[in-house]
Design a protein around this motif. Structure first.
Motif, PDB file in Angstrom:
ATOM      1  N   SER A 168       0.767  -1.088   0.118  1.00 39.85           N
ATOM      2  CA  SER A 168       0.034   0.011  -0.174  1.00 39.85           C
ATOM      3  C   SER A 168       0.991   1.422  -0.074  1.00 39.85           C
ATOM      4  CB  SER A 168      -0.978   0.077   1.203  1.00 39.85           C
ATOM      5  OG  SER A 168      -1.696   1.203   1.144  1.00 39.85           O
ATOM      6  N   ILE A 169       2.100   1.160   0.626  1.00 34.51           N
ATOM      7  CA  ILE A 169       2.689   2.482   0.793  1.00 34.51           C
ATOM      8  C   ILE A 169       3.190   2.932  -0.400  1.00 34.51           C
ATOM      9  CG2 ILE A 169       4.968   1.165   1.268  1.00 34.51           C
ATOM     10  CD1 ILE A 169       5.647   3.602   3.358  1.00 34.51           C
ATOM     11  N   LYS A 198      -0.416   4.110  -2.681  1.00 40.30           N
ATOM     12  CA  LYS A 198      -1.388   5.081  -2.028  1.00 40.30           C
ATOM     13  C   LYS A 198      -1.431   6.476  -2.614  1.00 40.30           C
ATOM     14  CE  LYS A 198       0.479   6.469   2.517  1.00 40.30           C
ATOM     15  NZ  LYS A 198       0.327   6.421   3.934  1.00 40.30           N
ATOM     16  N   HIS A 199      -0.296   6.964  -3.153  1.00 43.36           N
ATOM     17  CA  HIS A 199      -0.432   8.327  -3.558  1.00 43.36           C
ATOM     18  C   HIS A 199      -0.324   8.491  -5.111  1.00 43.36           C
ATOM     19  CE1 HIS A 199       0.758   9.614   0.317  1.00 43.36           C
ATOM     20  NE2 HIS A 199       1.430   8.944   0.677  1.00 43.36           N
ATOM     21  N   LEU A 200      -0.692   7.324  -5.820  1.00 41.49           N
ATOM     22  CA  LEU A 200      -0.738   7.531  -7.197  1.00 41.49           C
ATOM     23  C   LEU A 200      -1.764   8.049  -7.474  1.00 41.49           C
ATOM     24  CD1 LEU A 200       0.134   3.664  -8.020  1.00 41.49           C
ATOM     25  CD2 LEU A 200       1.596   5.593  -8.029  1.00 41.49           C
ATOM     26  N   ASP A 201      -1.747   8.829  -8.603  1.00 45.16           N
ATOM     27  CA  ASP A 201      -2.940   9.799  -9.303  1.00 45.16           C
ATOM     28  C   ASP A 201      -3.905   8.527 -10.158  1.00 45.16           C
ATOM     29  OD1 ASP A 201      -1.964   9.280 -11.907  1.00 45.16           O
ATOM     30  OD2 ASP A 201      -1.012  11.091 -11.731  1.00 45.16           O
ATOM     31  N   THR A 208      -2.369   6.876 -13.251  1.00 46.95           N
ATOM     32  CA  THR A 208      -1.328   5.785 -12.824  1.00 46.95           C
ATOM     33  C   THR A 208      -1.934   4.779 -12.268  1.00 46.95           C
ATOM     34  OG1 THR A 208      -0.012   7.618 -12.320  1.00 46.95           O
ATOM     35  CG2 THR A 208       0.845   5.744 -11.581  1.00 46.95           C
ATOM     36  N   THR A 209      -2.963   4.511 -11.355  1.00 50.74           N
ATOM     37  CA  THR A 209      -3.568   3.774 -10.798  1.00 50.74           C
ATOM     38  C   THR A 209      -4.205   2.770 -11.830  1.00 50.74           C
ATOM     39  OG1 THR A 209      -3.937   5.051  -8.711  1.00 50.74           O
ATOM     40  CG2 THR A 209      -5.245   2.876  -8.949  1.00 50.74           C
ATOM     41  N   SER A 233      -3.029  -3.576   0.830  1.00 56.14           N
ATOM     42  CA  SER A 233      -3.212  -2.302   0.381  1.00 56.14           C
ATOM     43  C   SER A 233      -4.649  -2.177   1.042  1.00 56.14           C
ATOM     44  CB  SER A 233      -3.666  -2.089  -1.129  1.00 56.14           C
ATOM     45  OG  SER A 233      -4.086  -0.967  -1.313  1.00 56.14           O
ATOM     46  N   ASP A 236      -6.633   0.136  -0.577  1.00 60.93           N
ATOM     47  CA  ASP A 236      -7.084   0.685  -1.818  1.00 60.93           C
ATOM     48  C   ASP A 236      -8.175  -0.239  -2.253  1.00 60.93           C
ATOM     49  OD1 ASP A 236      -7.852   1.556  -4.496  1.00 60.93           O
ATOM     50  OD2 ASP A 236      -5.885   2.646  -4.587  1.00 60.93           O
TER      51      ASP A 236
END
Length: 102
Positions: A27-28, A31-34, A37-38, A56, A58
């Motif tokens: 997850s780390i 978790k900050h992908l736009d 990108t996800t 994750s 998510d």
């Protein structure tokens, strides 16, 4: 400060669990992908021919690519089995949390 050397050893028998190429995503890292990108990551995982283990929170990522979803809680590991898909299992899990059943 002196550098700390960390080493681990994994018995060969553990690799029998993954006799194929495997990717592990945590997850780390995701978790900050736009959103774009996800989505690209989801497509890449779907096309990947080996095994993938994703750790994750998510929901979109998990329900988009996972056949099986497991929850680690209270010192145990449980597969979410309710419903006919990972999405249905995840939704049932969320309902159980909201209703205080978990």
């Amino acid at each position: 400060d002196e550098p700390t050397n960390v080493s681990t050893s994994v018995p060969d028998s553990h690799f029998e669990l993954f006799p194929f190429l495997c990717i592990i995503l945590f997850s780390i890292f995701v978790k900050h992908l736009d959103l774009e990108t996800t989505q690209a990551l989801i497509e890449a995982i779907r096309e990947f021919q080996g095994g993938v283990l994703i750790v994750s929170h998510d929901q979109h990522l998990l329900t988009s690519v996972c056949n099986n979803i497991y929850v680690v809680e209270k010192g145990g590991l449980e597969e979410l089995r309710e419903g006919n898909s990972a999405e249905e299992a995840f939704q049932a899990y969320k309902r159980a949390i909201v209703l205080g059943k978990r």
